[in-house]
Design a protein around this motif. Structure first.
Motif, short mmCIF file in Angstrom:
data_model
loop_
_atom_site.label_atom_id
_atom_site.label_comp_id
_atom_site.label_asym_id
_atom_site.label_seq_id
_atom_site.Cartn_x
_atom_site.Cartn_y
_atom_site.Cartn_z
N PHE A 1 0.83 -1.20 0.00
CA PHE A 1 0.00 0.00 0.00
C PHE A 1 0.86 1.26 0.00
O PHE A 1 0.57 2.22 -0.71
N VAL A 2 1.93 1.24 0.80
CA VAL A 2 2.83 2.39 0.83
C VAL A 2 3.46 2.59 -0.54
O VAL A 2 3.54 3.71 -1.05
N ARG A 3 3.89 1.50 -1.17
CA ARG A 3 4.48 1.58 -2.51
C ARG A 3 3.48 2.11 -3.52
O ARG A 3 3.78 2.99 -4.32
N ASP A 4 2.24 1.57 -3.49
CA ASP A 4 1.24 1.99 -4.47
C ASP A 4 0.76 3.42 -4.25
O ASP A 4 0.48 4.15 -5.20
N ILE A 5 0.66 3.83 -2.99
CA ILE A 5 0.14 5.16 -2.69
C ILE A 5 1.22 6.24 -2.85
O ILE A 5 0.97 7.28 -3.46
N LEU A 6 2.41 5.97 -2.32
CA LEU A 6 3.46 6.99 -2.34
C LEU A 6 4.48 6.78 -3.45
O LEU A 6 5.21 7.71 -3.80
N GLY A 7 4.54 5.58 -4.01
CA GLY A 7 5.53 5.28 -5.04
C GLY A 7 6.88 5.00 -4.41
O GLY A 7 7.20 5.51 -3.34
N GLY A 8 7.66 4.19 -5.05
CA GLY A 8 9.01 3.93 -4.57
C GLY A 8 9.08 2.90 -3.46
O GLY A 8 8.08 2.33 -3.03
N ASP A 9 10.29 2.68 -2.99
CA ASP A 9 10.59 1.70 -1.95
C ASP A 9 10.04 2.18 -0.61
O ASP A 9 10.39 3.26 -0.15
N PRO A 10 9.20 1.36 0.05
CA PRO A 10 8.62 1.77 1.33
C PRO A 10 9.66 2.05 2.42
O PRO A 10 9.40 2.81 3.34
N LEU A 11 10.86 1.44 2.32
CA LEU A 11 11.88 1.62 3.35
C LEU A 11 12.96 2.63 2.94
O LEU A 11 13.94 2.81 3.66
N SER A 12 12.75 3.32 1.83
CA SER A 12 13.78 4.25 1.34
C SER A 12 13.83 5.52 2.19
O SER A 12 12.84 5.90 2.83
N PRO A 13 14.96 6.22 2.16
CA PRO A 13 15.05 7.51 2.85
C PRO A 13 14.01 8.52 2.34
O PRO A 13 13.50 9.32 3.12
N GLU A 14 13.70 8.46 1.04
CA GLU A 14 12.72 9.39 0.48
C GLU A 14 11.33 9.15 1.07
O GLU A 14 10.62 10.09 1.42
N THR A 15 10.96 7.88 1.20
CA THR A 15 9.66 7.56 1.80
C THR A 15 9.63 7.98 3.27
O THR A 15 8.64 8.53 3.75
N ARG A 16 10.71 7.73 3.98
CA ARG A 16 10.78 8.16 5.39
C ARG A 16 10.54 9.65 5.52
O ARG A 16 9.83 10.10 6.40
N GLU A 17 11.18 10.41 4.63
CA GLU A 17 11.05 11.87 4.72
C GLU A 17 9.62 12.30 4.43
O GLU A 17 9.09 13.20 5.09
N VAL A 18 8.98 11.67 3.45
CA VAL A 18 7.56 11.99 3.18
C VAL A 18 6.72 11.68 4.41
O VAL A 18 5.89 12.50 4.83
N LEU A 19 6.89 10.51 4.99
CA LEU A 19 6.10 10.13 6.17
C LEU A 19 6.33 11.10 7.32
O LEU A 19 5.39 11.53 7.98
N ARG A 20 7.59 11.45 7.56
CA ARG A 20 7.89 12.36 8.67
C ARG A 20 7.29 13.74 8.43
O ARG A 20 6.61 14.29 9.31
N THR A 21 7.52 14.31 7.26
CA THR A 21 7.04 15.67 7.03
C THR A 21 5.50 15.72 7.02
O THR A 21 4.92 16.66 7.55
N GLN A 22 4.86 14.71 6.47
CA GLN A 22 3.41 14.70 6.45
C GLN A 22 2.81 14.48 7.84
O GLN A 22 1.79 15.06 8.18
N LEU A 23 3.46 13.63 8.63
CA LEU A 23 3.00 13.45 10.02
C LEU A 23 3.10 14.75 10.80
O LEU A 23 2.19 15.11 11.53
N VAL A 24 4.21 15.45 10.63
CA VAL A 24 4.39 16.74 11.33
C VAL A 24 3.31 17.72 10.89
O VAL A 24 2.69 18.40 11.71
N LYS A 25 3.03 17.78 9.59
CA LYS A 25 1.98 18.68 9.11
C LYS A 25 0.60 18.30 9.62
O LYS A 25 -0.22 19.14 9.94
N LEU A 26 0.36 16.99 9.70
CA LEU A 26 -0.93 16.48 10.15
C LEU A 26 -1.17 16.77 11.64
O LEU A 26 -2.27 17.13 12.04
N LEU A 27 -0.13 16.61 12.42
CA LEU A 27 -0.29 16.62 13.88
C LEU A 27 0.13 17.91 14.56
O LEU A 27 -0.11 18.08 15.74
N THR A 28 0.77 18.80 13.82
CA THR A 28 1.24 20.05 14.43
C THR A 28 0.75 21.26 13.63
O THR A 28 0.17 21.13 12.57
N ASP A 29 1.00 22.44 14.17
CA ASP A 29 0.65 23.68 13.49
C ASP A 29 1.79 24.20 12.64
O ASP A 29 1.69 25.29 12.08
N ASP A 30 2.89 23.46 12.57
CA ASP A 30 4.06 23.91 11.76
C ASP A 30 3.79 23.77 10.28
O ASP A 30 3.10 22.91 9.83
#
Length: 198
Positions: free
Chosen positions: A169-198
């Protein structure tokens, strides 16, 4: 001329190889499905060394769990921001996906003896402390005011585990390797946007 003899592994090196192999085997097959012969083969050692060093398969699991609990206690450095804490937990999960897989196997009931009441009490205490920390972070303005901090914590856990538990699902939704540094960065930045006012 005879080539120099290669030095043998130390007992500590053998133990570490067995623990790494056990984490991979347990992660792939669960505790019930893992076989000591396969763990020994992954480690490149004699199967009898599992009993010698750990007393058997359960001893391997117990030592892995003890080490993981120690690691979790030091994953987030003191004074880290919420965003840095998210990054640290995400990295800890995705750096060692076998640990996350084993946790999922255990949650599905693969290893019933790990649900001993003493273990469950420790897990409940750790979870209660994590929720209390999320509440403190919200009071300090690090978590968006309109979100239940317990839900914020649950969302963070679920998203950190997604590349391991639902890689397709992560591969199909976000594209690329689910364990890659690029995917990590997307997950981190989107979580921060979702959960914080930053």
């Amino acid at each position: 001329m005879t080539p120099p003899r290669k030095p043998g592994r130390t007992a500590q090196e053998t133990r570490e190889r067995l623990l790494d192999a056990a984490a991979a085997e347990f992660g792939a097959k669960g505790y019930a499905g893992a076989r000591t012969a396969c763990i020994a083969a992954r480690a490149g050692v004699n199967q009898q060394l599992i009993s010698y060093h750990f007393g058997g398969k359960r001893g391997l699991l117990d030592e892995l769990r003890r080490r993981w609990q120690e690691t979790q206690a030091t994953t987030v450095p003191p004074g880290a921001s919420f965003a840095d804490a998210l990054r640290a937990h995400l990295d800890a999960t995705l750096d060692r996906p076998d640990r996350a897989r084993l946790a999922v196997w255990q949650a599905l009931g693969d290893c019933p003896f790990t649900d001993a009441e003493a273990d469950r009490d420790l897990e409940r205490e750790a979870t209660a402390e994590a929720v209390a920390e999320a509440r403190r972070r919200q009071e300090n303005g690090e978590i968006r005011a309109g979100i239940d901090p317990a839900f914020a914590l649950l969302a963070a856990y679920a998203i950190a585990l997604a590349p391991v538990t639902m890689p397709q699902f992560v591969r199909d939704i976000l594209g690329g390797d689910p364990l890659s540094p690029e995917t990590r960065e997307v997950l981190r930045t989107q979580l921060v946007k979702l959960l914080t006012d930053d």
